[in-house]
Design a protein around this motif. Structure first.
Motif, short mmCIF file in Angstrom:
data_model
loop_
_atom_site.label_atom_id
_atom_site.label_comp_id
_atom_site.label_asym_id
_atom_site.label_seq_id
_atom_site.Cartn_x
_atom_site.Cartn_y
_atom_site.Cartn_z
N VAL A 1 5.45 5.90 -7.46
CA VAL A 1 4.24 5.94 -6.62
C VAL A 1 3.54 4.58 -6.66
N ASP B 35 5.44 2.22 -4.52
CA ASP B 35 5.26 2.48 -3.08
C ASP B 35 3.91 1.98 -2.60
N LEU B 36 2.90 2.12 -3.48
CA LEU B 36 1.56 1.68 -3.06
C LEU B 36 1.44 0.16 -3.11
N SER C 154 10.13 -1.64 6.91
CA SER C 154 10.58 -0.64 7.88
C SER C 154 11.81 -1.12 8.64
N MET D 195 12.90 0.47 11.21
CA MET D 195 12.63 0.69 12.64
C MET D 195 12.08 -0.60 13.25
N ALA D 196 11.14 -1.22 12.54
CA ALA D 196 10.57 -2.48 13.02
C ALA D 196 11.67 -3.54 13.10
N ALA E 264 0.06 11.02 -5.59
CA ALA E 264 1.24 11.37 -4.79
C ALA E 264 0.86 11.64 -3.35
N PHE F 39 -1.79 10.57 -1.69
CA PHE F 39 -2.20 9.35 -0.98
C PHE F 39 -0.98 8.51 -0.62
N SER F 40 -0.06 8.38 -1.57
CA SER F 40 1.13 7.58 -1.32
C SER F 40 1.96 8.18 -0.18
N GLN G 227 0.18 7.73 3.14
CA GLN G 227 0.27 6.34 3.61
C GLN G 227 1.65 6.04 4.18
N GLN G 228 2.68 6.52 3.47
CA GLN G 228 4.05 6.27 3.95
C GLN G 228 4.30 6.94 5.29
N GLN H 162 5.24 5.08 8.68
CA GLN H 162 6.48 5.45 9.39
C GLN H 162 6.18 5.89 10.82
N ALA I 54 5.45 2.82 12.89
CA ALA I 54 6.69 2.07 13.17
C ALA I 54 7.53 2.82 14.20
#
Lengths: 486, 465
Positions: free
Chosen positions: A290, A293-294, A300, A302-303, B33, B35-36, B39-40, B44, B47
């Motif tokens: 976590v 990830d933060l 990405s 896709m980008a 968890a 928040f993460s 955000q993801q 996504q 994008a």
């Protein structure tokens, strides 16, 4: 109280007790079943990979041989064939008929840890196609299988073995205190410290030895199947794997030793160990993910594809001009057969322009990945489970670093391939150099790269062991009081 | 009586510092968890929007060209995250995000996000669903294990029974206390998400999925709580109950998913990429049926228009060849991709079926299914993209068909033709189809709720002091 010393008499006494302990036999049975199951899975998986790689190599060789034969026949008979299937076209050979599948060969230890090998393919097709395609293709694996992870020896070592070890050590020495056995222990001589150390050491060995034995068995069977024992790295990798397993289980034994010195009853002691397992094996790794990830969101794709399409359009629009410009720079390649509309040459140049346009984007993408990887490497220091999982995969040759090393060779070979074919495509001459096409030889990752990585992981795990060992030692003086002996 | 027992249990839970501490830790983890994941999912989505819009603009912005060139130019379809992927990303990191739709070929989808996350991402994922499915049951077992066995150890159970308190009421009181605690813990965040979804303009399908997730959560967590109470009622010592439940938890949550998936793969093997691609190549190479159909169409058209040569037809016969080539390819792709995806889904059914043995497996399958981040939704995406690809090919070939190139000049379609192709807009699978696929998982969860309940009622009648 003095620091504990190893006592042979205590050790032998404990061995006799352990021999008669049904719990020890249950643990041994469960561990053996798990190890053998994982071993069987690992060997079967590696055999399938090896057979796939052999088939690919054979298919490549057969295709190239057929192309050379057809080219010779066409040259001899002046027969006709579509230019898009003509084996005398450098583009057709370089892009389709001559495509080579570069393989990352399994090591003699690959059956011990799946690592990242189920996610990253063990082979990459190299042709005149764009470099970007190299990263896109992969092996077919059920996504759920990837998500839950494989049942391999690494899983048994990192998740199951500590649980079994802690199960054996959960109530040591609380159970003896609760059942009034401690005075008997003391009158036998050797001291409480030696008794506790012997008890923990013996149970540690009970879990460690079958695990190591299974590892050795896996390596022998895999080496026999692959004839890979002679690559010079097997012994070193095997020792590193064994060191990781030993260090990791030593950490759990040290932790149990420390908990054993705390003033806890049997239930609390067992709960504390269960919580420690949960903390180091489940919670900390999940929390680090976590945090990662933060702090470093994953780039990405896709980008990336979006930008790639824009770059392709731009390059395609300028394709004809690009060819003219290129031929101005390389007039020696402007043979009679070439004109500005030549499809193959134009496609190749468009591809090169797309790659040039994409280079900054790819670099930014890789930089973002690298920053994330650096952060992840530091975060591993929060849990011996994370360190060991990486260490086991690295030693087995299924980790990310060996794959990166392989990919660098793939990219290098891709450049070599293009350098060989591009002038021939641009000149438009008939291609008859089938026997001069570059070949790929995989170079093992040097041990000088592997050793520092593994040593670092081992040292960090050892740091945890020393920490808990030191904590246990600090409480040694108050051990008789804690155990209710005085 | 039950009310008094309930108040007593809740007071004890409130006074227990370990309970409050565990709840606080769990809450912190859930916040991080959540928040993460949110955000993801947001990143996504952004994008996906940008890439999808860009792709359609590029398609519309093509210059005048032959329709088959446009078909080769193709379109990328991007997979949006599941409607509730912020709660359960499920298989999202391991599912490719895009597929290139071009002429002649159904391409494999590309780019699994997990390939870009590194080894750390493989170890464990802390998501709201993981907290609910794996960590919350752990908290429940820590709370529930001593509820009855603890009373027995302390001797207070004997006192209660001696006072004439019916044993069933003791068990019901303890069960209710646990239920009240869990509802108090979970209802506010559930309502909060409901509010966020409503404010965000979520449609009925998403709200229904969220409601079904709640129903599933009640079944799963209720089943876990009942099982824990049952074990607690049967064990003489709290330590035994705890270790037994911890063993069940570790086996069901950590060991079972790996073992079941390995077993599922043995039963329904996934072909290697080489075998898969060879099957496609072999299918495409065998064009006898295609050639027969082209010949039949040629004869029919020649007869219909009363001419002897294809070049004299008032239609472009190349389009017939192209479309028959597409149809031939479609048959091959349907068979080979179908086999691959059927095998994958058969493995998923194994996972659900294993829910009869370990409820976490049914939970994990159902949760990702309802969140739209499972294999069923992925296959639906791939099938939708393929249907879109086939629609583009047919439209391009139809345009060629109506333009015979009799004067030797190549037909160039005007950009208006590109505008006849709608953007690819993926609509998630209907909830009815999801429920049908996961029927076994629902049944398993229901069984895991009902069986411990009946067993607990039976045991509680003869509760030993």
């Amino acid at each position: 109280m003095k620091a504990p010393r190893f006592s042979r008499a205590v050790f032998l006494g404990e061995w006799r007790l352990l021999w008669r302990d049904p719990a020890a036999w249950v643990v041994l049975g469960v561990l053996t079943a798990a190890l053998l199951g994982a071993l069987w899975q690992g060997l079967a998986r590696e055999q399938a990979v090896a057979s796939s790689l052999a088939e690919l190599a054979q298919a490549d060789a057969d295709r190239m041989e057929a192309a050379a034969d057809l080219a010779q026949w066409l040259a001899d008979t002046e027969g006709g064939i579509s230019r898009f299937r003509d084996p005398r076209s450098a583009d057709v050979v370089g892009r389709r008929l001559g495509v080579q599948h570069l393989a990352l060969p399994p090591t003699a230890l690959s059956a011990l840890a799946v690592g990242q090998s189920d996610l990253y393919p063990a082979w990459h097709p190299v042709s005149l196609e764009s470099r970007d395609r190299l990263q896109a293709e992969g092996e077919l694996t059920h996504p759920r299988q990837l998500a839950v992870g494989r049942f391999d020896l690494s899983f048994v070592v990192v998740f199951v073995a500590p649980l079994l070890l802690l199960g054996l050590l959960a109530s040591v020495p609380a159970r003896e205190r609760e059942t009034g056995m401690l005075p008997w222990v003391v009158v036998q001589g050797g001291g409480l410290g030696s008794w506790l150390l012997g008890r923990v050491l013996l149970r540690w060995l009970l879990v460690l030895l079958p695990t190591l034995l299974c590892g050795v068995l896996a390596v022998l069977l895999q080496a026999m199947a692959l004839a890979a024992a002679g690559d010079g790295q097997t012994v070193v990798r095997g020792l590193l794997w064994a060191a990781q397993v030993t260090g990791y289980l030593a950490f759990w034994a040290a932790l149990a030793l420390w908990v054993g010195t705390l003033p806890l009853d049997g239930a609390r002691s067992a709960l504390a160990l269960a919580f420690a397992w949960l903390l180091f094996v489940v919670l900390i790794p999940a929390v680090t993910q976590v945090v990662l990830d933060l702090a470093h969101p994953q780039p990405s794709r896709m980008a990336y594809v979006d930008a790639m399409r824009d770059a392709t359009d731009l390059a395609r629009a300028e394709g004809s001009e690009a060819l003219v410009r290129y031929l101005e720079d390389h007039p020696e390649l402007a043979g009679d057969a070439v004109d500005a509309d030549d499809f193959f040459a134009q496609r190749l140049l468009v591809q090169e322009r797309v790659e040039a346009e994409l280079a900054p984007l790819s670099a930014a993408f890789e930089a973002q990945r690298a920053a994330r990887a650096r952060q992840a490497a530091w975060l591993r220091l929060t849990s011996p489970a994370l360190l060991t999982m990486d260490g086991l995969a690295d030693a087995a040759g299924t980790g990310e670093p060996r794959h990166r090393h392989f990919m660098a060779q793939v990219h290098g070979f891709h450049s070599e391939w293009r350098a060989f074919f591009a002038p021939r495509v641009l000149s438009g001459e008939r291609f008859l150099d089938h026997d001069r096409v570059p070949g790929f030889g995989y170079e093992q990752e040097p041990l000088r790269l592997l050793m520092p990585r593994s040593s670092w992981l081992l040292t960090a795990t050892a740091g945890f062991t020393v920490l808990f060992g030191w904590l246990a030692l600090r409480r040694w003086r108050s051990l008789p009081k804690v155990l209710g002996h005085v | 009586m039950i009310r008094r027992l309930l108040v007593k249990e809740l007071t004890e839970l409130r006074r227990d510092g370990r309970v409050l501490g565990s709840l606080a830790i769990l809450l912190l983890l859930a916040l991080g968890a959540g928040f993460s994941a949110w955000q993801q999912a947001r990143v996504q989505h952004a994008a996906w929007h940008a890439a999808s819009d860009g792709e359609h603009e590029r398609w519309l912005g093509q210059e005048a060209k032959h329709p088959h060139s446009a078909a080769h130019y193709g379109v990328y379809a991007f997979r949006p995250p599941g409607p509730l992927a912020a709660f359960d990303p499920g298989l999202e990191p391991y599912l490719p995000v895009t597929v290139w739709m071009e002429a002649h070929r159904q391409n494999e989808a590309l780019y699994r996000p997990a390939a870009d996350t590194g080894a750390a991402g493989r170890f464990a994922a802390l998501t709201p669903a993981a907290i609910f499915g794996a960590l919350l049951p752990l908290l429940v077992l820590l709370l529930a294990a001593p509820l009855i066995s603890g009373e027995r150890e302390r001797g207070t159970l004997r006192q209660l029974l001696a006072q004439g308190v019916p044993p069933q009421r003791i068990v019901v009181g303890k069960g209710l206390a646990l239920a009240v605690l869990l509802v108090a813990l979970l209802l506010p965040p559930w309502l909060l998400v409901c509010a966020v979804l409503l404010i965000g303009g979520a449609d009925g399908d998403v709200l229904l999925r969220w409601t079904l997730l709640a129903v599933m959560g009640v079944l799963f967590l209720g089943g876990v709580a009942l099982l824990c109470l049952l074990v607690s009622a049967c064990c003489r010592q709290t330590r035994t109950a705890l270790l037994l439940l911890l063993g069940i938890w570790a086996t069901g949550t950590l060991l079972a998913p790996r073992v079941v998936m390995e077993w599922a793969e043995i039963r329904h093997p996934t072909p290697s990429a080489l075998e898969f691609r060879q099957a496609i190549d072999a299918g495409l190479a065998d064009g006898r049926l295609r050639d027969e159909r082209i010949e039949a169409r040629a004869e029919s058209l020649l007869r219909q228009h009363g001419v002897d040569d294809l070049a004299d037809l008032p239609v472009n016969f190349d389009a017939v060849r192209l479309q028959e080539g597409e149809e031939h390819g479609n048959r091959v792709f349907d068979a080979v991709f179908g086999r691959l995806h059927d095998g994958y889904l058969a493995q998923e059914r194994w996972l659900q079926g294993a829910g009869w043995v370990a409820p976490f497996l049914a939970f994990t399958a159902l949760s990702s299914g309802l969140a739209g981040s499972d294999l069923l939704h992925y296959r639906h995406f791939v099938d939708s993209a393929e249907a879109h690809r086939r629609m583009i090919q047919r439209a391009m070939n139809d345009a060629i068909y109506s333009q015979p190139e009799t004067d030797g000049e190549r037909f160039m379609a005007a950009p208006e033709l590109w505008a006849t192709i709608p953007p690819f807009e993926y609509q998630p699978l209907a909830i009815g189809d999801v429920m049908r696929f996961y029927g076994v998982g629902w049944a398993a969860l229901l069984a895991w709720f009902v069986i411990p309940l009946l067993a607990l009622l039976r045991v509680s009648r003869r509760l030993a002091p």
